[in-house]
Design an enzyme around this catalytic site. Structure first.
Site, PDB file in Angstrom:
ATOM      1  N   HIS A   1       0.823  -1.214   0.000  1.00 21.41           N
ATOM      2  CA  HIS A   1       0.000   0.000   0.000  1.00 21.41           C
ATOM      3  C   HIS A   1       0.855   1.261   0.000  1.00 21.41           C
ATOM      4  O   HIS A   1       1.870   1.363   0.675  1.00 21.41           O
ATOM      5  CB  HIS A   1      -1.027   0.001   1.134  1.00 21.41           C
ATOM      6  CG  HIS A   1      -0.513   0.199   2.520  1.00 21.41           C
ATOM      7  ND1 HIS A   1      -0.337   1.449   3.068  1.00 21.41           N
ATOM      8  CD2 HIS A   1      -0.156  -0.678   3.485  1.00 21.41           C
ATOM      9  CE1 HIS A   1       0.097   1.320   4.317  1.00 21.41           C
ATOM     10  NE2 HIS A   1       0.225   0.033   4.595  1.00 21.41           N
TER      11      HIS A   1
ATOM     12  N   ASP B   1       5.824   2.322   7.307  1.00 24.81           N
ATOM     13  CA  ASP B   1       4.467   1.864   6.957  1.00 24.81           C
ATOM     14  C   ASP B   1       3.815   2.865   6.019  1.00 24.81           C
ATOM     15  O   ASP B   1       3.209   3.802   6.469  1.00 24.81           O
ATOM     16  CB  ASP B   1       3.639   1.699   8.236  1.00 24.81           C
ATOM     17  CG  ASP B   1       2.233   1.215   7.968  1.00 24.81           C
ATOM     18  OD1 ASP B   1       1.979   0.720   6.867  1.00 24.81           O
ATOM     19  OD2 ASP B   1       1.390   1.330   8.873  1.00 24.81           O
TER      20      ASP B   1
ATOM     21  N   GLU C   1      -5.239   1.662   1.993  1.00 29.00           N
ATOM     22  CA  GLU C   1      -5.180   0.490   2.887  1.00 29.00           C
ATOM     23  C   GLU C   1      -5.532   0.893   4.304  1.00 29.00           C
ATOM     24  O   GLU C   1      -6.254   0.197   5.019  1.00 29.00           O
ATOM     25  CB  GLU C   1      -3.770  -0.121   2.850  1.00 29.00           C
ATOM     26  CG  GLU C   1      -3.645  -1.452   3.590  1.00 29.00           C
ATOM     27  CD  GLU C   1      -3.236  -1.347   5.054  1.00 29.00           C
ATOM     28  OE1 GLU C   1      -3.221  -2.391   5.736  1.00 29.00           O
ATOM     29  OE2 GLU C   1      -2.964  -0.230   5.549  1.00 29.00           O
ATOM     30  N   GLU C   2      -5.017   2.056   4.700  1.00 27.90           N
ATOM     31  CA  GLU C   2      -5.202   2.500   6.083  1.00 27.90           C
ATOM     32  C   GLU C   2      -6.655   2.857   6.391  1.00 27.90           C
ATOM     33  O   GLU C   2      -7.012   3.033   7.541  1.00 27.90           O
ATOM     34  CB  GLU C   2      -4.288   3.698   6.383  1.00 27.90           C
ATOM     35  CG  GLU C   2      -2.797   3.422   6.215  1.00 27.90           C
ATOM     36  CD  GLU C   2      -2.209   2.492   7.287  1.00 27.90           C
ATOM     37  OE1 GLU C   2      -2.987   1.914   8.071  1.00 27.90           O
ATOM     38  OE2 GLU C   2      -0.980   2.353   7.311  1.00 27.90           O
TER      39      GLU C   2
ATOM     40  N   ASP D   1       4.115  -5.082   3.288  1.00 24.34           N
ATOM     41  CA  ASP D   1       3.572  -4.023   4.141  1.00 24.34           C
ATOM     42  C   ASP D   1       4.427  -3.966   5.400  1.00 24.34           C
ATOM     43  O   ASP D   1       4.251  -4.769   6.312  1.00 24.34           O
ATOM     44  CB  ASP D   1       2.106  -4.347   4.482  1.00 24.34           C
ATOM     45  CG  ASP D   1       1.428  -3.222   5.262  1.00 24.34           C
ATOM     46  OD1 ASP D   1       2.090  -2.219   5.583  1.00 24.34           O
ATOM     47  OD2 ASP D   1       0.216  -3.364   5.552  1.00 24.34           O
TER      48      ASP D   1
ATOM     49  N   HIS E   1       2.394   4.258  12.897  1.00 24.24           N
ATOM     50  CA  HIS E   1       1.240   5.165  12.761  1.00 24.24           C
ATOM     51  C   HIS E   1       1.428   6.486  13.503  1.00 24.24           C
ATOM     52  O   HIS E   1       0.438   7.102  13.905  1.00 24.24           O
ATOM     53  CB  HIS E   1      -0.058   4.470  13.218  1.00 24.24           C
ATOM     54  CG  HIS E   1      -0.526   3.444  12.229  1.00 24.24           C
ATOM     55  ND1 HIS E   1      -1.598   2.625  12.452  1.00 24.24           N
ATOM     56  CD2 HIS E   1      -0.051   3.106  11.004  1.00 24.24           C
ATOM     57  CE1 HIS E   1      -1.758   1.820  11.403  1.00 24.24           C
ATOM     58  NE2 HIS E   1      -0.837   2.099  10.516  1.00 24.24           N
TER      59      HIS E   1
HETATM   60  N1  PHE Z   1      -1.636  -3.351   7.651  1.00 20.24           N
HETATM   61  C1  PHE Z   1      -1.099  -2.822   8.866  1.00 20.24           C
HETATM   62  C2  PHE Z   1      -0.983  -1.318   8.689  1.00 20.24           C
HETATM   63  O1  PHE Z   1      -0.750  -0.842   7.618  1.00 20.24           O
HETATM   64  C3  PHE Z   1       0.237  -3.380   9.240  1.00 20.24           C
HETATM   65  C4  PHE Z   1       0.316  -4.846   9.156  1.00 20.24           C
HETATM   66  C5  PHE Z   1       0.972  -5.437   8.105  1.00 20.24           C
HETATM   67  C6  PHE Z   1      -0.268  -5.639  10.111  1.00 20.24           C
HETATM   68  C7  PHE Z   1       1.064  -6.806   8.008  1.00 20.24           C
HETATM   69  C8  PHE Z   1      -0.185  -7.004  10.046  1.00 20.24           C
HETATM   70  C9  PHE Z   1       0.498  -7.586   8.984  1.00 20.24           C
HETATM   71  O2  PHE Z   1      -1.109  -0.577   9.601  1.00 20.24           O
HETATM   72 ZN    ZN Z   2      -0.562   1.211   8.795  1.00 19.87          ZN
HETATM   73 ZN    ZN Z   3       0.726  -0.850   6.424  1.00 20.04          ZN
END
Ligand code: PHE
Ligand code: ZN
Ligand code: ZN
Length: 480
Positions: free
Chosen positions: A257, A269, A303-304, A332, A423
């Site tokens: 993402h 992230d 994605e978030e 990710d 985050h």
């Molecule tokens: N998708 C979550 C995020 O972007 C992070 C994540 C990635 C969690 C992979 C679990 C496995 O905040």
């Molecule tokens: Zn995230």
């Molecule tokens: Zn993420």
């Protein structure tokens, strides 16, 4: 001008992308600059996201790809007036936005002044092991006086949506949700209710929540809230680029993402995963490689906000196109400062675990151990798994804490989060672990290469469809 081309012709064939990690770092620097120039974030619907799309598209186009921007709409929430949150009894005190509180996305609008009624199950200070925090997770947590009042609830133990529902059923006029106080969960963050929610919801820092709890437990405490917000519809884009050559009947999708949370620049992230997808695409192009199977590089929007881009892509794909995809590889977070080499796979799905085996083998060949992980619908593998497409990925860890045994295997610091800046505004270029970048990119590029060349793409036996029973992810802060 005269000599240089001759030298280049006579020289050894070398990939123009000489150093994978250096290239990834250039992408990360670029994304950091974009965040710096766009209010510190790259969230879907923002100018920082648009700039991220433009940057990634340029990189891919320069490498020779035709890039498709897949447009779709998202709903975002905006405050239309400056909010106000103030204690009016027993002593007047205005809380500070961003420091003490943040209004939740999709919060209901209201101007009201009501007593604060703490829900059951609050733990101040929180339990050291983090277990047993489930304030507001059960309907019984809300006493009768909640009706007509402002419910005060602590984060932890269940989906936030469950807490919102319970508070609303108990007749709360608004909800103050305070952070758990666990490591990495002290400051304010942006939480998200569902579009259509009518309950006014404010998230408080642990400190602000703790003070209010102490006050409300001791004497009648009244809070005033003024919240005005509205829901907006905005366009956003997934980016898609296909390899030149490769059998389209056997398509491998490689993605991650591109958006950040609104609270920070999102360099680990998921700038890190994006840098990995971009370098994979660049290297394939610069080697002039025509893989046996078609490779589709995909950068997902939103994605978030609840996996919106990847879900949009998969659910709008014509059936015939969907059947051509034999696997999805997801990246990710691949550079967490206190990382673990997690292989993210759907453990109930043998085809997903088979891809996981490839990642494990790639790490192992470099003498590196790795760990099983099942993100259970928390990242962009979700839509693919649900559609019966085998999917797996790499993940270096987010908000969880490193255990002692993980420290023995991976180094770093036990008892601290894998990514203490997850985050948050501090998820900057300084939040990137270079060793993780090197190890993860090496394993990832190996597996992308193998799967791009492999025939048959997926062993028949493991291609069986196993649908996951994981709940659809509702956004990072809705989770718990
Ligand atoms: N998708 C979550 C995020 O972007 C992070 C994540 C990635 C969690 C992979 C679990 C496995 O905040
Ligand atoms: Zn995230
Ligand atoms: Zn993420």
């Amino acid at each position: 001008m005269l000599a240089l081309p001759l030298v280049a012709l006579a020289g050894p064939v070398r990939p123009a992308v000489a150093d994978t990690v250096a290239t990834m770092e250039r992408h990360l620097d670029a994304l950091q600059t974009i965040a710096d120039q766009n209010n510190g974030n790259r969230a879907a619907g923002s100018s920082g996201y648009r700039a991220s799309v433009d940057y990634a598209a340029k990189v891919l186009e320069k490498a020779g790809y035709d890039v498709t921007r897949q447009r779709f709409e998202i709903t975002t929430y905006r405050l239309t007036e400056r909010p106000a949150v103030a204690v009016v009894r027993p002593e007047k005190q205005r809380l500070r936005e961003r420091k003490d509180y943040l209004v939740a996305n999709f919060s209901g609008s209201a101007s009201l002044q009501r007593p604060v009624v703490p829900a059951g199950g609050t733990r101040v200070p929180p339990p050291a092991d983090g277990k047993g925090l489930k304030s507001g997770c059960s309907a019984d947590d809300f006493p009768a006086e909640t009706r007509g009042a402002i419910a005060l609830v602590q984060r932890g133990g269940c989906m936030l949506t469950q807490k919102f529902e319970n508070a609303q059923r108990a007749g709360a006029r608004a909800m103050l949700l305070f952070n758990s106080g666990l490591p990495g969960e002290k400051e304010v963050v942006t939480i998200t209710a569902e579009n259509g929610n009518t309950l006014p919801i404010v998230f408080l820092s642990y400190r602000a929540g703790r003070d209010l709890l102490r006050s409300a437990e001791a004497r009648r405490t009244v809070v005033r809230l003024d919240i005005r917000g509205k829901v907006l519809t905005k366009p956003t884009w997934n980016l898609i680029a296909d390899s030149r050559g490769g059998d389209p009947e056997r398509t491998l999708v490689v993605g991650g993402h591109l958006d950040s949370v609104p609270d920070g620049p999102g360099i680990n992230d998921n700038g890190s995963g994006i840098a990995l997808v971009l370098v994979a695409a660049q290297q394939m192009a610069e080697r002039g490689e025509k893989p046996r199977n078609r490779v589709r590089f995909a950068l997902w929007a939103a994605e978030e906000m609840g996996l919106l881009g990847s879900v949009h892509y998969v659910t709008t794909l014509p059936k015939h196109e969907r059947q051509r995809i034999f696997a999805y590889l997801n990246f990710d977070m691949v550079a967490s400062p206190n990382y673990v080499r997690f292989v993210d796979e759907t453990l109930a799905n043998p085809a997903s675990v088979a891809i996981g085996d490839d990642f494990r083998a790639a790490f192992k060949r470099k003498g590196l151990v790795s760990a099983h992980f099942d993100s259970g619908g928390r990242t962009d593998t979700f839509a693919f798994i649900e559609a019966g497409i085998p999917a797996a990925g790499l993940f270096s860890g987010a908000e969880g804490e490193k255990t002692k045994s993980q420290q023995k295997r991976y180094g770093g610091r036990a008892g601290e989060p894998y990514d203490a800046c997850y985050h948050q505004p501090c998820d900057t270029i300084d939040n990137i672990n270079r060793r993780a970048l090197r190890e993860f990119s090496s394993a990832a590029l190996t597996v992308v290469g193998e799967m791009a060349r492999r025939k048959p793409a997926v062993p028949e036996a493991t291609a069986a469809r196993t649908l996951s029973s994981s709940p659809r992810y509702k956004g990072p802060y809705a989770l718990y």
